[in-house]
Design an enzyme around this catalytic site. Structure first.
Site, mmCIF file in Angstrom:
data_model
loop_
_atom_site.group_PDB
_atom_site.id
_atom_site.type_symbol
_atom_site.label_atom_id
_atom_site.label_comp_id
_atom_site.label_asym_id
_atom_site.label_seq_id
_atom_site.Cartn_x
_atom_site.Cartn_y
_atom_site.Cartn_z
ATOM 1 N N ASN A 18 -10.045 0.068 0.071
ATOM 2 C CA ASN A 18 -8.593 0.192 0.046
ATOM 3 C C ASN A 18 -8.092 -0.319 -1.309
ATOM 4 O O ASN A 18 -8.165 -1.517 -1.584
ATOM 5 C CB ASN A 18 -8.022 -0.643 1.206
ATOM 6 C CG ASN A 18 -6.503 -0.637 1.256
ATOM 7 O OD1 ASN A 18 -5.848 -0.171 0.344
ATOM 8 N ND2 ASN A 18 -5.962 -1.186 2.328
ATOM 9 N N HIS A 73 -3.323 7.289 2.808
ATOM 10 C CA HIS A 73 -3.706 5.986 2.267
ATOM 11 C C HIS A 73 -5.069 5.623 2.845
ATOM 12 O O HIS A 73 -5.344 5.858 4.017
ATOM 13 C CB HIS A 73 -2.655 4.941 2.651
ATOM 14 C CG HIS A 73 -3.073 3.541 2.323
ATOM 15 N ND1 HIS A 73 -3.573 3.198 1.087
ATOM 16 C CD2 HIS A 73 -3.098 2.407 3.072
ATOM 17 C CE1 HIS A 73 -3.868 1.913 1.090
ATOM 18 N NE2 HIS A 73 -3.605 1.419 2.277
ATOM 19 N N CYS A 99 0.808 -1.232 0.000
ATOM 20 C CA CYS A 99 0.000 0.000 0.000
ATOM 21 C C CYS A 99 0.839 1.278 0.000
ATOM 22 O O CYS A 99 0.333 2.361 -0.286
ATOM 23 C CB CYS A 99 -0.953 0.020 1.187
ATOM 24 S SG CYS A 99 -2.105 -1.356 1.149
HETATM 25 N N1 ACO Z 1 -18.095 -8.678 9.896
HETATM 26 C C1 ACO Z 1 -18.447 -9.008 11.149
HETATM 27 N N2 ACO Z 1 -17.562 -9.374 12.078
HETATM 28 C C2 ACO Z 1 -16.255 -9.407 11.728
HETATM 29 C C3 ACO Z 1 -15.817 -9.073 10.438
HETATM 30 C C4 ACO Z 1 -16.791 -8.722 9.504
HETATM 31 N N3 ACO Z 1 -16.489 -8.371 8.241
HETATM 32 N N4 ACO Z 1 -14.477 -9.202 10.390
HETATM 33 C C5 ACO Z 1 -14.072 -9.577 11.602
HETATM 34 N N5 ACO Z 1 -15.153 -9.725 12.427
HETATM 35 C C6 ACO Z 1 -15.192 -10.125 13.832
HETATM 36 C C7 ACO Z 1 -13.982 -10.930 14.222
HETATM 37 O O1 ACO Z 1 -14.165 -12.303 13.923
HETATM 38 C C8 ACO Z 1 -13.940 -10.675 15.722
HETATM 39 O O2 ACO Z 1 -14.882 -11.508 16.356
HETATM 40 P P1 ACO Z 1 -14.562 -12.156 17.811
HETATM 41 O O3 ACO Z 1 -14.415 -10.980 18.724
HETATM 42 O O4 ACO Z 1 -15.787 -12.972 18.050
HETATM 43 O O5 ACO Z 1 -13.308 -12.928 17.624
HETATM 44 C C9 ACO Z 1 -14.423 -9.218 15.856
HETATM 45 O O6 ACO Z 1 -15.152 -8.940 14.638
HETATM 46 C C10 ACO Z 1 -13.327 -8.206 16.048
HETATM 47 O O7 ACO Z 1 -12.307 -8.456 15.057
HETATM 48 P P2 ACO Z 1 -11.070 -7.486 14.873
HETATM 49 O O8 ACO Z 1 -10.168 -8.043 13.810
HETATM 50 O O9 ACO Z 1 -10.472 -7.212 16.227
HETATM 51 O O10 ACO Z 1 -11.807 -6.157 14.340
HETATM 52 P P3 ACO Z 1 -11.229 -4.712 14.129
HETATM 53 O O11 ACO Z 1 -12.004 -3.737 14.887
HETATM 54 O O12 ACO Z 1 -9.735 -4.702 14.296
HETATM 55 O O13 ACO Z 1 -11.553 -4.422 12.589
HETATM 56 C C11 ACO Z 1 -10.350 -4.412 10.490
HETATM 57 C C12 ACO Z 1 -11.016 -5.266 11.594
HETATM 58 C C13 ACO Z 1 -11.422 -3.552 9.862
HETATM 59 C C14 ACO Z 1 -9.725 -5.345 9.471
HETATM 60 C C15 ACO Z 1 -9.262 -3.484 11.099
HETATM 61 O O14 ACO Z 1 -8.460 -4.233 11.992
HETATM 62 C C16 ACO Z 1 -8.358 -2.815 10.103
HETATM 63 O O15 ACO Z 1 -8.775 -1.967 9.328
HETATM 64 N N6 ACO Z 1 -7.038 -3.112 10.143
HETATM 65 C C17 ACO Z 1 -6.018 -2.392 9.370
HETATM 66 C C18 ACO Z 1 -5.946 -2.816 7.949
HETATM 67 C C19 ACO Z 1 -4.805 -2.094 7.284
HETATM 68 O O16 ACO Z 1 -4.538 -0.918 7.519
HETATM 69 N N7 ACO Z 1 -4.028 -2.778 6.474
HETATM 70 C C20 ACO Z 1 -2.801 -2.169 5.943
HETATM 71 C C21 ACO Z 1 -2.914 -1.805 4.578
HETATM 72 S S1 ACO Z 1 -3.370 -3.146 3.560
HETATM 73 C C22 ACO Z 1 -2.014 -3.597 2.577
HETATM 74 O O17 ACO Z 1 -0.920 -3.170 2.766
HETATM 75 C C23 ACO Z 1 -2.247 -4.653 1.550
#
Ligand code: ACO
Length: 322
Positions: A279, A249, A114
């Site tokens: 993204n 980003h 990214c």
């Molecule tokens: N719908 C419903 N529930 C979900 C979903 C979904 N789509 N995805 C995950 N959950 C659940 C999980 O299973 C978990 O359930 P549990 O508590 O029963 O285990 C709960 O939601 C919390 O999961 P987290 O992963 O802790 O959720 P978070 O608030 O962190 O959000 C997200 C997830 C949106 C992916 C976030 O962590 C994020 O944006 N991370 C950064 C991504 C990023 O910046 N990547 C870098 C760039 S990408 C690149 O370089 C290719």
């Protein structure tokens, strides 16, 4: 005397198909409200089967050349940032060069996930400032939809397809003020996409798909982007108030808001496109920049901070006087 590289034109391309959160909720256990609240995303664009990283790059590049009124053969360097190239080789940059009918220019891809567009911009800036290139094209182009596991609700909600581009030229007027790029390979396990072609029997099941521990990536991203903002301001001896626009980003609205807060910037000064694009990895900063230039928000003479964070981990920033 050449002292700067300056942005001469911008362009972008988004495929036609809109895939909404509701569409995704039909196939995995998620909902529009969960996705929107946690990420700020409502929909993303999905490339058609006939499209490729190179075809999208071509459209964005042509729009850029038109905006800059530039003859393709005046370009002496093409850098394409992509994590979703059509071939292992030739590079997408070579395919793009051919599509644009350019002869002789140097053309190569860079892979920084990214952060790819910021890395490419940084390289181009060095080439132009050293006199090794006079006009250079930077393109970020991604078909993330083809490396997303559409059964994994943790990742398939996040990504989209598209291409963004910039043309930079040598100038004695202020343009790119500074660029800062970094990497830390320690975090391979938190975010990766294993190469399908080189996978072994043991690894082939996960190969070809984005694999991410989102929550852990999130925390590192927020801290790291905070640090790069400080580094950029310090390098330019600049105060937060002197920045007119933040073009981040587009990974997650909560990450973007944390960076804006760090800069004490109101969200009115932040270019956000992720609601309807998701993204788009290395295309996202360039797409956002292009959108804000074309709709008149970013004006000539204004100071713009671009930043990105991605797999590697890689991260970087560019401070630009547009
Ligand atoms: N719908 C419903 N529930 C979900 C979903 C979904 N789509 N995805 C995950 N959950 C659940 C999980 O299973 C978990 O359930 P549990 O508590 O029963 O285990 C709960 O939601 C919390 O999961 P987290 O992963 O802790 O959720 P978070 O608030 O962190 O959000 C997200 C997830 C949106 C992916 C976030 O962590 C994020 O944006 N991370 C950064 C991504 C990023 O910046 N990547 C870098 C760039 S990408 C690149 O370089 C290719």
């Amino acid at each position: 005397m050449i002292r700067y590289s300056k942005i001469l034109g911008t362009g972008g391309y988004l495929p036609d198909e809109v895939r909404t959160n509701e569409h995704i909720s039909e196939t995995v256990d998620t909902s529009d409200s969960w996705i929107f609240e946690r990420t700020g995303i409502k929909s993303r664009r999905i490339a058609a089967p006939h499209e490729s990283a190179a075809s999208m790059a071509e459209t964005a590049a042509r729009q850029t050349l038109e905006a800059a009124n530039c003859d393709p053969n005046d370009i002496d360097l093409i850098i394409v940032a992509t994590g979703t190239p059509e071939y292992v080789y030739p590079s997408t940059a070579c395919l793009l060069q051919h599509r644009l009918g350019i002869k002789n220019a140097a053309a190569f891809d860079i892979q920084a996930a990214c952060s790819g567009s910021i890395y490419a911009l940084s390289i181009v800036d060095q080439f132009i400032k050293s006199g090794a290139a006079k006009k250079a094209l930077v393109v970020g182009t991604e078909i993330c939809s083809r490396i997303v596991d559409w059964t994994d609700r943790g990742t398939c909600i996040l990504f989209g397809d598209g291409a963004g581009a910039l043309l930079l030229g040598a100038s004695d007027e202020a343009g790119v003020l500074s660029t800062h790029i970094h990497a830390d390979g320690e975090f391979e396990d938190l975010l990766y996409c294993r190469n399908l072609q080189t996978a072994t029997l043991e690894t082939q099941e996960e190969a070809g798909f984005i694999n991410m521990r989102g929550n852990e990536v999130f925390k590192v991203a927020v801290n790291t982007l905070g640090r790069i903002v400080d580094e950029t301001l310090e390098a330019n001896n600049m105060a937060q108030e002197e920045i007119d626009w933040l073009v981040p980003h587009q990974a997650n609205i909560r990450i973007i808001m944390a960076t804006a807060k760090k800069l004490k910037m109101s969200m009115d000064q932040v270019v956000v496109t992720l609601e309807n694009q998701g993204n788009t990895s290395s295309a996202s900063v360039l797409l956002a920049f292009n959108e804000a230039v074309r709709d008149g928000r970013i004006k000539r003479g204004q100071v713009v901070l671009l930043e990105a964070f991605g797999a590697g981990f890689t991260w970087g920033s560019a401070l630009i006087k547009y």
